[in-house]
Scaffold this motif. Structure first.
Motif, PDB file in Angstrom:
ATOM      1  N   LEU A  71      -4.614 -15.485   9.175  1.00 34.85           N
ATOM      2  CA  LEU A  71      -4.132 -14.865  10.461  1.00 34.85           C
ATOM      3  C   LEU A  71      -4.231 -13.651  10.551  1.00 34.85           C
ATOM      4  CD1 LEU A  71      -0.719 -16.918  10.259  1.00 34.85           C
ATOM      5  CD2 LEU A  71      -2.612 -17.374  11.768  1.00 34.85           C
ATOM      6  N   GLY A  72      -5.081 -12.916   9.581  1.00 35.39           N
ATOM      7  CA  GLY A  72      -5.123 -11.423   9.652  1.00 35.39           C
ATOM      8  C   GLY A  72      -3.930 -10.469   9.774  1.00 35.39           C
ATOM      9  N   THR A  73      -2.868 -11.178   8.972  1.00 30.84           N
ATOM     10  CA  THR A  73      -1.827 -10.265   8.804  1.00 30.84           C
ATOM     11  C   THR A  73      -1.512  -9.763   7.372  1.00 30.84           C
ATOM     12  OG1 THR A  73      -0.164 -12.122   8.136  1.00 30.84           O
ATOM     13  CG2 THR A  73      -0.586 -11.707  10.186  1.00 30.84           C
ATOM     14  N   GLY A  74      -0.400  -9.184   6.873  1.00 27.78           N
ATOM     15  CA  GLY A  74      -0.258  -8.639   5.752  1.00 27.78           C
ATOM     16  C   GLY A  74       0.789  -9.908   5.056  1.00 27.78           C
ATOM     17  N   ILE A  75       1.035  -9.561   3.982  1.00 23.36           N
ATOM     18  CA  ILE A  75       2.151 -10.343   3.200  1.00 23.36           C
ATOM     19  C   ILE A  75       3.160  -9.703   2.549  1.00 23.36           C
ATOM     20  CG2 ILE A  75       0.696 -10.653   1.093  1.00 23.36           C
ATOM     21  CD1 ILE A  75       1.697 -13.571   0.767  1.00 23.36           C
ATOM     22  N   THR A  76       4.253  -9.992   2.677  1.00 21.98           N
ATOM     23  CA  THR A  76       5.406  -9.497   1.861  1.00 21.98           C
ATOM     24  C   THR A  76       6.213 -10.499   0.965  1.00 21.98           C
ATOM     25  OG1 THR A  76       6.142  -8.174   3.978  1.00 21.98           O
ATOM     26  CG2 THR A  76       7.818  -8.452   2.433  1.00 21.98           C
ATOM     27  N   LEU A  77       6.363  -9.942  -0.259  1.00 21.46           N
ATOM     28  CA  LEU A  77       6.997 -10.680  -1.167  1.00 21.46           C
ATOM     29  C   LEU A  77       8.457 -10.668  -1.588  1.00 21.46           C
ATOM     30  CD1 LEU A  77       4.181 -10.193  -4.019  1.00 21.46           C
ATOM     31  CD2 LEU A  77       3.865 -11.664  -1.969  1.00 21.46           C
ATOM     32  N   VAL A  78       8.928 -11.990  -1.655  1.00 24.51           N
ATOM     33  CA  VAL A  78      10.426 -12.128  -1.979  1.00 24.51           C
ATOM     34  C   VAL A  78      10.362 -12.501  -3.437  1.00 24.51           C
ATOM     35  CG1 VAL A  78      12.439 -13.394  -1.480  1.00 24.51           C
ATOM     36  CG2 VAL A  78      11.052 -12.589   0.235  1.00 24.51           C
ATOM     37  N   ARG A  79      10.995 -11.928  -4.263  1.00 24.04           N
ATOM     38  CA  ARG A  79      10.854 -11.869  -5.929  1.00 24.04           C
ATOM     39  C   ARG A  79      12.146 -12.085  -6.236  1.00 24.04           C
ATOM     40  NH1 ARG A  79       6.128  -9.957  -8.962  1.00 24.04           N
ATOM     41  NH2 ARG A  79       6.905 -11.835 -10.094  1.00 24.04           N
ATOM     42  N   LYS A  80      12.028 -12.591  -7.646  1.00 26.92           N
ATOM     43  CA  LYS A  80      13.254 -12.475  -8.507  1.00 26.92           C
ATOM     44  C   LYS A  80      13.389 -11.191  -8.903  1.00 26.92           C
ATOM     45  CE  LYS A  80      12.538 -17.099 -10.234  1.00 26.92           C
ATOM     46  NZ  LYS A  80      13.578 -17.997  -9.717  1.00 26.92           N
ATOM     47  N   PRO A  81      14.892 -10.587  -9.062  1.00 25.17           N
ATOM     48  CA  PRO A  81      15.001  -9.441  -9.703  1.00 25.17           C
ATOM     49  C   PRO A  81      14.325  -8.860 -10.529  1.00 25.17           C
ATOM     50  CG  PRO A  81      17.164 -10.932  -9.554  1.00 25.17           C
ATOM     51  CD  PRO A  81      16.078 -11.709  -9.274  1.00 25.17           C
ATOM     52  N   GLY A  82      14.238  -7.366 -10.117  1.00 26.00           N
ATOM     53  CA  GLY A  82      13.551  -6.513 -11.406  1.00 26.00           C
ATOM     54  C   GLY A  82      11.691  -6.771 -11.155  1.00 26.00           C
ATOM     55  N   LYS A  83      11.496  -7.482 -10.208  1.00 23.67           N
ATOM     56  CA  LYS A  83      10.050  -7.615 -10.263  1.00 23.67           C
ATOM     57  C   LYS A  83       9.352  -6.896  -9.058  1.00 23.67           C
ATOM     58  CE  LYS A  83       9.764 -10.998 -13.150  1.00 23.67           C
ATOM     59  NZ  LYS A  83       9.111 -11.054 -14.517  1.00 23.67           N
ATOM     60  N   LEU A  84      10.070  -6.247  -8.255  1.00 20.95           N
ATOM     61  CA  LEU A  84       9.481  -5.183  -7.228  1.00 20.95           C
ATOM     62  C   LEU A  84       9.763  -3.681  -7.579  1.00 20.95           C
ATOM     63  CD1 LEU A  84      10.785  -7.203  -4.107  1.00 20.95           C
ATOM     64  CD2 LEU A  84       8.375  -6.923  -4.876  1.00 20.95           C
ATOM     65  N   PRO A  85       8.900  -3.140  -7.500  1.00 22.34           N
ATOM     66  CA  PRO A  85       9.006  -1.528  -7.990  1.00 22.34           C
ATOM     67  C   PRO A  85       9.587  -0.507  -7.138  1.00 22.34           C
ATOM     68  CG  PRO A  85       6.534  -1.948  -6.911  1.00 22.34           C
ATOM     69  CD  PRO A  85       7.538  -3.353  -6.958  1.00 22.34           C
ATOM     70  N   TYR A  86       9.945  -0.835  -5.790  1.00 19.94           N
ATOM     71  CA  TYR A  86      10.637   0.280  -4.977  1.00 19.94           C
ATOM     72  C   TYR A  86      11.982  -0.195  -4.715  1.00 19.94           C
ATOM     73  CZ  TYR A  86      10.950   3.365  -1.230  1.00 19.94           C
ATOM     74  OH  TYR A  86      11.311   4.491  -0.343  1.00 19.94           O
ATOM     75  N   LYS A  87      12.511   0.347  -3.868  1.00 24.40           N
ATOM     76  CA  LYS A  87      14.093   0.069  -3.602  1.00 24.40           C
ATOM     77  C   LYS A  87      14.093  -1.337  -2.846  1.00 24.40           C
ATOM     78  CE  LYS A  87      14.674   4.943  -2.267  1.00 24.40           C
ATOM     79  NZ  LYS A  87      14.448   5.690  -1.069  1.00 24.40           N
ATOM     80  N   THR A  88      15.239  -2.038  -3.221  1.00 27.92           N
ATOM     81  CA  THR A  88      15.067  -3.630  -2.861  1.00 27.92           C
ATOM     82  C   THR A  88      16.674  -3.908  -2.347  1.00 27.92           C
ATOM     83  OG1 THR A  88      16.046  -4.387  -5.044  1.00 27.92           O
ATOM     84  CG2 THR A  88      13.593  -4.179  -4.416  1.00 27.92           C
ATOM     85  N   ILE A  89      16.614  -4.872  -1.392  1.00 31.34           N
ATOM     86  CA  ILE A  89      17.898  -5.480  -1.075  1.00 31.34           C
ATOM     87  C   ILE A  89      17.862  -6.841  -1.870  1.00 31.34           C
ATOM     88  CG2 ILE A  89      18.448  -3.966   0.853  1.00 31.34           C
ATOM     89  CD1 ILE A  89      17.513  -6.535   2.626  1.00 31.34           C
ATOM     90  N   GLN A  90      19.219  -7.333  -2.070  1.00 29.16           N
ATOM     91  CA  GLN A  90      19.319  -8.626  -2.966  1.00 29.16           C
ATOM     92  C   GLN A  90      20.284  -9.521  -2.140  1.00 29.16           C
ATOM     93  OE1 GLN A  90      20.967  -8.006  -6.744  1.00 29.16           O
ATOM     94  NE2 GLN A  90      18.996  -7.532  -7.730  1.00 29.16           N
TER      95      GLN A  90
END
Length: 171
Positions: A71-90
């Motif tokens: 579709l020519g878009t980006g992808i955003t990942l939803v992950r388990k805690p501690g796997k994303l390197p920046y500020k997150t919401i849970q």
């Protein structure tokens, strides 16, 4: 669709006795089936303004990345805690036995972004309901939740906080 259904392998008594696990790895490994699955799902969104695909850990990353590319878009990942390197919401949500937690980057979307949530399987709906809350909290609009397959007898669709749900295959 019967051809795609027939490529998915049933694994009895996995992960525990009495459960018949739908193993999609056989579909993913078959190039013709994988391409057909991606094309059929992506076709729904061609011509719509889709800003991002949201891939849900872990098999949703596979479907999500393929859809984003198509579709020519980006992808955003939803992950388990501690796997994303920046500020997150849970979001912590209820499982059949216990709880689980998912995270998304707090700056994942621009306000009003239109997204499709992608995952391999809709079962009880708990995971995707939590993802929907995270996406909304980040200011995006969910166009639809898209699944390769749905286990209808578990009635997961009824738990989702929206009615825009698409499943390519239903079991």
């Amino acid at each position: 669709m019967e051809d795609l259904r027939n490529v998915i392998r049933d694994i009895p008594d996995f992960p525990k006795k009495g459960i018949v696990f739908k193993d999609i790895t056989t579909l993913l490994a078959d190039a013709k089936s994988f391409h057909r699955m991606v094309d059929l799902i992506a076709h729904r969104y061609i011509g719509q303004k889709i800003d991002q695909i949201v891939g849900v850990e872990a098999r949703g990353f596979i479907l999500g990345a393929a859809l984003a590319y198509k579709l020519g878009t980006g992808i955003t990942l939803v992950r388990k805690p501690g796997k994303l390197p920046y500020k997150t919401i849970q979001k912590t949500y209820q499982l059949e036995y216990g709880t689980d937690t998912l995270e998304i980057h707090s700056d994942a979307f621009k306000p009003g972004d239109r997204v499709v949530v992608a995952d391999d399987l809709l079962a009880t709906g708990g995971t995707v309901a939590a993802v929907a809350e995270l996406v909304k909290e980040c200011g995006a609009e969910i166009v639809e939740c898209a699944f390769l397959a749905e286990l209808e007898f578990l009635k997961g669709r009824e738990r989702l906080p929206l009615d825009r749900v698409f499943s390519l295959l239903k079991f």
